[in-house]
Design a protein around this motif. Sequence first.
Motif, PDB file in Angstrom:
ATOM      1  N   VAL A 102      32.446  41.067  37.113  1.00 12.17           N
ATOM      2  CA  VAL A 102      32.286  39.691  37.869  1.00 12.17           C
ATOM      3  C   VAL A 102      33.756  39.592  38.700  1.00 12.17           C
ATOM      4  N   ALA A 103      33.458  39.284  39.939  1.00 19.24           N
ATOM      5  CA  ALA A 103      34.635  39.008  40.812  1.00 19.24           C
ATOM      6  C   ALA A 103      34.957  37.408  41.076  1.00 19.24           C
ATOM      7  N   ILE A 104      36.029  36.997  40.786  1.00 19.00           N
ATOM      8  CA  ILE A 104      36.389  35.526  40.744  1.00 19.00           C
ATOM      9  C   ILE A 104      36.966  35.227  42.227  1.00 19.00           C
ATOM     10  N   ILE A 105      36.313  34.496  42.871  1.00 17.03           N
ATOM     11  CA  ILE A 105      36.787  33.964  44.381  1.00 17.03           C
ATOM     12  C   ILE A 105      37.408  32.724  44.412  1.00 17.03           C
ATOM     13  N   GLY A 106      38.717  32.703  44.186  1.00 16.77           N
ATOM     14  CA  GLY A 106      39.556  31.574  44.367  1.00 16.77           C
ATOM     15  C   GLY A 106      40.198  31.229  42.805  1.00 16.77           C
ATOM     16  N   CYS A 107      41.462  31.486  42.744  1.00 15.53           N
ATOM     17  CA  CYS A 107      42.119  31.663  41.308  1.00 15.53           C
ATOM     18  C   CYS A 107      42.612  30.118  40.705  1.00 15.53           C
ATOM     19  N   GLY A 108      42.226  29.160  41.358  1.00 16.29           N
ATOM     20  CA  GLY A 108      42.629  27.660  40.862  1.00 16.29           C
ATOM     21  C   GLY A 108      41.574  27.414  39.448  1.00 16.29           C
ATOM     22  N   ILE A 109      40.520  26.903  39.758  1.00 16.30           N
ATOM     23  CA  ILE A 109      39.485  26.758  38.705  1.00 16.30           C
ATOM     24  C   ILE A 109      39.135  27.837  38.268  1.00 16.30           C
ATOM     25  N   GLY A 110      39.184  28.836  39.072  1.00 14.67           N
ATOM     26  CA  GLY A 110      38.484  30.233  38.515  1.00 14.67           C
ATOM     27  C   GLY A 110      39.336  30.906  37.546  1.00 14.67           C
ATOM     28  N   ARG A 111      40.635  30.366  37.190  1.00 19.42           N
ATOM     29  CA  ARG A 111      41.460  30.725  36.033  1.00 19.42           C
ATOM     30  C   ARG A 111      40.572  29.985  34.588  1.00 19.42           C
ATOM     31  N   VAL A 123      39.296  31.897  31.300  1.00 21.32           N
ATOM     32  CA  VAL A 123      39.768  31.539  30.122  1.00 21.32           C
ATOM     33  C   VAL A 123      38.487  31.286  29.099  1.00 21.32           C
ATOM     34  N   GLU A 124      37.590  30.104  29.571  1.00 21.87           N
ATOM     35  CA  GLU A 124      36.745  29.745  28.770  1.00 21.87           C
ATOM     36  C   GLU A 124      35.516  30.362  28.905  1.00 21.87           C
ATOM     37  N   GLY A 125      34.965  30.829  30.082  1.00 20.78           N
ATOM     38  CA  GLY A 125      33.764  31.485  30.292  1.00 20.78           C
ATOM     39  C   GLY A 125      33.550  32.961  29.999  1.00 20.78           C
ATOM     40  N   TYR A 126      34.548  33.773  30.359  1.00 19.25           N
ATOM     41  CA  TYR A 126      34.463  35.115  30.345  1.00 19.25           C
ATOM     42  C   TYR A 126      35.333  35.758  29.170  1.00 19.25           C
ATOM     43  N   GLN A 127      36.389  35.420  28.787  1.00 17.19           N
ATOM     44  CA  GLN A 127      37.193  35.746  27.827  1.00 17.19           C
ATOM     45  C   GLN A 127      36.380  35.953  26.649  1.00 17.19           C
ATOM     46  N   PRO A 128      35.919  34.725  26.205  1.00 19.84           N
ATOM     47  CA  PRO A 128      35.093  34.656  24.891  1.00 19.84           C
ATOM     48  C   PRO A 128      33.968  35.608  24.596  1.00 19.84           C
ATOM     49  N   HIS A 129      33.439  36.069  25.901  1.00 23.53           N
ATOM     50  CA  HIS A 129      32.398  37.003  25.703  1.00 23.53           C
ATOM     51  C   HIS A 129      32.676  38.451  26.396  1.00 23.53           C
ATOM     52  N   PRO A 130      33.457  39.347  25.632  1.00 26.61           N
ATOM     53  CA  PRO A 130      33.922  40.680  26.257  1.00 26.61           C
ATOM     54  C   PRO A 130      32.745  41.436  26.042  1.00 26.61           C
ATOM     55  N   ASP A 131      31.821  41.500  25.349  1.00 25.93           N
ATOM     56  CA  ASP A 131      30.742  42.186  25.160  1.00 25.93           C
ATOM     57  C   ASP A 131      29.541  41.921  26.330  1.00 25.93           C
ATOM     58  N   ARG A 132      30.047  40.793  26.959  1.00 23.72           N
ATOM     59  CA  ARG A 132      28.942  40.529  28.153  1.00 23.72           C
ATOM     60  C   ARG A 132      29.544  40.270  29.437  1.00 23.72           C
ATOM     61  N   PHE A 133      30.827  40.188  29.787  1.00 22.73           N
ATOM     62  CA  PHE A 133      31.259  40.222  30.906  1.00 22.73           C
ATOM     63  C   PHE A 133      32.652  40.840  30.956  1.00 22.73           C
ATOM     64  N   ARG A 134      32.855  41.381  32.216  1.00 24.04           N
ATOM     65  CA  ARG A 134      34.225  41.875  32.394  1.00 24.04           C
ATOM     66  C   ARG A 134      34.730  41.395  33.758  1.00 24.04           C
ATOM     67  N   VAL A 135      35.719  40.868  33.982  1.00 21.37           N
ATOM     68  CA  VAL A 135      36.188  40.108  35.391  1.00 21.37           C
ATOM     69  C   VAL A 135      37.144  41.523  35.839  1.00 21.37           C
ATOM     70  N   GLN A 136      36.440  41.752  36.822  1.00 21.42           N
ATOM     71  CA  GLN A 136      37.004  43.343  37.620  1.00 21.42           C
ATOM     72  C   GLN A 136      37.735  43.033  38.834  1.00 21.42           C
ATOM     73  N   ALA A 137      37.694  41.740  39.398  1.00 19.04           N
ATOM     74  CA  ALA A 137      38.304  41.679  40.694  1.00 19.04           C
ATOM     75  C   ALA A 137      38.503  39.896  41.064  1.00 19.04           C
ATOM     76  N   LEU A 138      39.596  40.030  41.500  1.00 17.70           N
ATOM     77  CA  LEU A 138      40.081  38.757  42.133  1.00 17.70           C
ATOM     78  C   LEU A 138      40.211  38.450  43.528  1.00 17.70           C
ATOM     79  N   CYS A 139      39.963  37.287  44.063  1.00 19.23           N
ATOM     80  CA  CYS A 139      39.938  37.060  45.537  1.00 19.23           C
ATOM     81  C   CYS A 139      40.676  35.729  45.748  1.00 19.23           C
ATOM     82  N   ASP A 140      41.844  35.792  46.540  1.00 21.17           N
ATOM     83  CA  ASP A 140      42.391  34.631  47.076  1.00 21.17           C
ATOM     84  C   ASP A 140      43.177  34.568  48.083  1.00 21.17           C
ATOM     85  N   LEU A 141      43.174  33.558  48.928  1.00 20.85           N
ATOM     86  CA  LEU A 141      44.289  33.824  50.076  1.00 20.85           C
ATOM     87  C   LEU A 141      45.586  33.624  49.866  1.00 20.85           C
ATOM     88  N   ASN A 142      45.727  32.908  48.582  1.00 24.52           N
ATOM     89  CA  ASN A 142      47.208  32.571  47.718  1.00 24.52           C
ATOM     90  C   ASN A 142      47.364  33.896  47.135  1.00 24.52           C
TER      91      ASN A 142
END
Length: 357
Positions: free
Chosen positions: A6-15, A19-38
Amino acid sequence: MSVKTVAIIGCGIGRSHIVEGYQPHPDRFRVQALCDLNEERMNEVGDEFGIEQRTRSFDELLADDGIDIIDICTPPGIHLEQVLAALAAGKHVICEKPLTGSLKGVDAIMEAEKQASGVLMPIFQYRYGDGIEKAKRIIDAGIAGKPYVGSVETFWLRTPEYYSVPWRGKWATELGGVLVTHALHLHDMMLHLLGPVARVFGRVATRVNDIEVEDCASASLLMKNGAFVSLSCTLGSQEQISRLRLHFENVTFESSHEPYAPGKDPWKIIAANSEVQARIDDVIGDWRPVSPRFTTQMAHFHDFLGGKAPLPVTTQDARRALELVTAIYQSADTGREIELPLGPESPKYADWRAITR
């Protein structure tokens, strides 16, 4: 099934997605990249979760064959172009609400989906939790019976400090006010349980903050199943609550009042008599707890990608919620009741800001 990157585009609600969507499922998802102008915010999130790949370039991630899912958490005004670009790049796409700022935009996305190898899942995380899912099971089993009336209340608080973020409160960048950015969650919950709307009369106003978009709204709905529903929402409530109360022939449901997780228990499920209660006990007696919000929506999305379940939220679901927004804006402008469905003939089809009389 393999772990999806997964690549998260925008690290506000993206955080919160992490926390809620991907960390509880390490066997299903890996957050690989972040993108943000900030970059400061991006580095804080990257350091917190150990995500090494960081970039300011959205296009760089679209071209990265190692990314399976683009998760769009940017300001609403750029959702449409980013969704279309991600689908064209062959990615699966998750997009925060609102999906876009017009029915024309939603219809363009639906056309793009027909040619895309990836799929789009809009975010409607309030559908998930023990309370709403018990209610949905009871209704779908036919136990609740004929729907009579309902009320949906989104009573939240947003102050001038909230609107100090430059893109908020403006038509061009936030796309709308309380109807689009806040109450859309509760209204989707209502549509999820009661089905489509037939007719709408609505009013909107800006009464709480010095902003372009509305922060108070009310509407009277006639549902296609004959039920009446009233909607009320404001960003000026000194006690924040979210509440659905739905009255059926055999059951009354009332959600929890937790403003940002009304799908969670406790819900009131009030049976008309002992016979109805026995039928309810039969269908939810084996209930297993459901994690709320993003945790369950993302799990269901992975199940869909693995061919184990239907897509949990579709673009058609997002269109139905935004069609209700369009109808309320159109009714507020014209002072008339609006009949659904809405298409290109609606003066608000391409732009909610279009003045209609």
